[in-house]
Scaffold this motif. Structure first.
Motif, short mmCIF file in Angstrom:
data_model
loop_
_atom_site.label_atom_id
_atom_site.label_comp_id
_atom_site.label_asym_id
_atom_site.label_seq_id
_atom_site.Cartn_x
_atom_site.Cartn_y
_atom_site.Cartn_z
N GLU A 1 0.80 -1.22 0.00
CA GLU A 1 0.00 0.00 0.00
C GLU A 1 0.84 1.28 0.00
O GLU A 1 0.36 2.31 -0.42
CB GLU A 1 -1.02 0.01 1.14
CG GLU A 1 -0.49 0.36 2.50
CD GLU A 1 -1.60 0.42 3.54
OE1 GLU A 1 -2.54 1.22 3.40
OE2 GLU A 1 -1.51 -0.35 4.51
N GLY A 2 2.06 1.24 0.40
CA GLY A 2 2.90 2.44 0.41
C GLY A 2 3.57 2.75 -0.91
O GLY A 2 4.32 3.72 -1.01
N LEU A 3 3.30 1.98 -1.95
CA LEU A 3 3.96 2.21 -3.23
C LEU A 3 3.66 3.60 -3.78
O LEU A 3 4.53 4.24 -4.38
CB LEU A 3 3.57 1.13 -4.24
CG LEU A 3 4.27 1.18 -5.60
CD1 LEU A 3 5.79 1.17 -5.45
CD2 LEU A 3 3.80 0.04 -6.47
N SER A 4 2.48 4.11 -3.54
CA SER A 4 2.14 5.46 -4.05
C SER A 4 3.06 6.52 -3.44
O SER A 4 3.37 7.52 -4.09
CB SER A 4 0.68 5.79 -3.78
OG SER A 4 0.42 5.85 -2.40
N HIS A 5 3.48 6.32 -2.21
CA HIS A 5 4.41 7.26 -1.57
C HIS A 5 5.74 7.32 -2.34
O HIS A 5 6.27 8.40 -2.59
CB HIS A 5 4.66 6.85 -0.11
CG HIS A 5 5.81 7.56 0.52
ND1 HIS A 5 5.74 8.86 0.93
CD2 HIS A 5 7.07 7.13 0.77
CE1 HIS A 5 6.92 9.22 1.44
NE2 HIS A 5 7.74 8.18 1.35
N TYR A 6 6.24 6.16 -2.74
CA TYR A 6 7.49 6.12 -3.52
C TYR A 6 7.31 6.88 -4.85
O TYR A 6 8.19 7.61 -5.28
CB TYR A 6 7.91 4.68 -3.81
CG TYR A 6 8.50 3.97 -2.62
CD1 TYR A 6 9.87 3.98 -2.39
CD2 TYR A 6 7.70 3.26 -1.74
CE1 TYR A 6 10.42 3.31 -1.32
CE2 TYR A 6 8.23 2.59 -0.65
CZ TYR A 6 9.60 2.62 -0.45
OH TYR A 6 10.13 1.97 0.62
N VAL A 7 6.16 6.67 -5.47
CA VAL A 7 5.87 7.32 -6.76
C VAL A 7 5.78 8.83 -6.58
O VAL A 7 6.43 9.60 -7.30
CB VAL A 7 4.57 6.74 -7.37
CG1 VAL A 7 4.09 7.58 -8.55
CG2 VAL A 7 4.78 5.29 -7.79
N LEU A 8 4.97 9.28 -5.63
CA LEU A 8 4.74 10.72 -5.45
C LEU A 8 5.92 11.46 -4.85
O LEU A 8 6.34 12.50 -5.36
CB LEU A 8 3.53 10.95 -4.54
CG LEU A 8 2.17 10.94 -5.17
CD1 LEU A 8 1.09 11.16 -4.11
CD2 LEU A 8 2.04 11.98 -6.26
N ASP A 9 6.44 10.94 -3.75
CA ASP A 9 7.44 11.70 -2.99
C ASP A 9 8.88 11.45 -3.40
O ASP A 9 9.74 12.26 -3.10
CB ASP A 9 7.28 11.40 -1.50
CG ASP A 9 5.95 11.92 -0.96
OD1 ASP A 9 5.33 12.76 -1.61
OD2 ASP A 9 5.54 11.45 0.12
N HIS A 10 9.14 10.33 -4.08
CA HIS A 10 10.52 10.01 -4.45
C HIS A 10 10.71 9.79 -5.94
O HIS A 10 11.81 9.42 -6.37
CB HIS A 10 11.01 8.79 -3.66
CG HIS A 10 10.94 8.98 -2.18
ND1 HIS A 10 11.73 9.89 -1.51
CD2 HIS A 10 10.15 8.40 -1.24
CE1 HIS A 10 11.45 9.85 -0.22
NE2 HIS A 10 10.49 8.96 -0.04
N SER A 11 9.66 10.01 -6.73
CA SER A 11 9.73 9.85 -8.20
C SER A 11 10.24 8.48 -8.63
O SER A 11 10.97 8.36 -9.61
CB SER A 11 10.59 10.95 -8.83
OG SER A 11 10.05 12.22 -8.55
N VAL A 12 9.85 7.45 -7.89
CA VAL A 12 10.20 6.09 -8.28
C VAL A 12 9.30 5.71 -9.45
O VAL A 12 8.09 5.61 -9.30
CB VAL A 12 10.07 5.10 -7.11
CG1 VAL A 12 10.23 3.67 -7.58
CG2 VAL A 12 11.11 5.42 -6.04
N ARG A 13 9.91 5.56 -10.61
CA ARG A 13 9.15 5.27 -11.84
C ARG A 13 8.91 3.78 -11.96
O ARG A 13 9.83 2.97 -11.85
CB ARG A 13 9.91 5.76 -13.07
CG ARG A 13 9.05 5.67 -14.34
CD ARG A 13 9.86 6.02 -15.56
NE ARG A 13 9.69 7.33 -16.13
CZ ARG A 13 8.58 7.79 -16.71
NH1 ARG A 13 7.50 7.08 -16.72
NH2 ARG A 13 8.56 8.97 -17.25
N LEU A 14 7.66 3.45 -12.17
CA LEU A 14 7.26 2.05 -12.32
C LEU A 14 7.42 1.63 -13.78
O LEU A 14 7.50 2.47 -14.66
CB LEU A 14 5.82 1.88 -11.82
CG LEU A 14 5.63 2.32 -10.35
CD1 LEU A 14 4.18 2.17 -9.94
CD2 LEU A 14 6.55 1.55 -9.42
#
Length: 130
Positions: free
Chosen positions: A85-98
């Motif tokens: 469930e925390g994957l969105s945090h990586y995307v939004l706050d750390h620009s982790v590109r999926l």
């Protein structure tokens, strides 16, 4: 009588699970950071991730690798992919590109939802039944 549904017998792809001492073959989120990834795209991907169905819950909260933000204790799914469930945090706050394949999947699913025809007769017939 409800229409029968297909059983959920297909395999889901894991997404956003990070390297651990127990599984060093998983990706490190630091290697997926893309500072050029457009913020607007990150927002709609994060929103999609936040609205998955709960597929499992775990004891204890996972923490973000870069910043220790509490990322929750559940796994979410859309029936095709499964992610923490925390994957969105990586995307939004750390620009982790999926992966691009997942981004195309999200876009296709969101487009399909927008194109749905709305039909209210079932609701009108069944709303008053007990």
């Amino acid at each position: 009588m409800p229409e029968p549904r297909e059983p959920a017998d297909r395999t889901v792809r894991l997404l956003g699970f990070w390297v651990t001492p127990e599984d060093p073959s998983l990706p490190d989120p630091a290697g997926l950071v893309d500072p050029a990834w457009e913020e607007s795209q990150r927002h709609w991907v994060a929103d999609y991730l936040d609205h998955g169905q709960v597929a499992g819950s775990w004891m204890g909260v996972s923490r973000c690798r870069p910043c220790s933000y509490p990322n929750g204790s559940r796994d979410l799914t859309d029936g095709y992919y499964l992610w923490p469930e925390g994957l969105s945090h990586y995307v939004l706050d750390h620009s982790v590109r999926l992966p691009g394949e997942f981004l195309a999947h999200v876009e296709q699913r969101l487009d399909a939802l927008e194109e749905l025809e709305r039909e209210s007769s079932w609701w009108r017939r069944n709303a008053t039944r007990t």
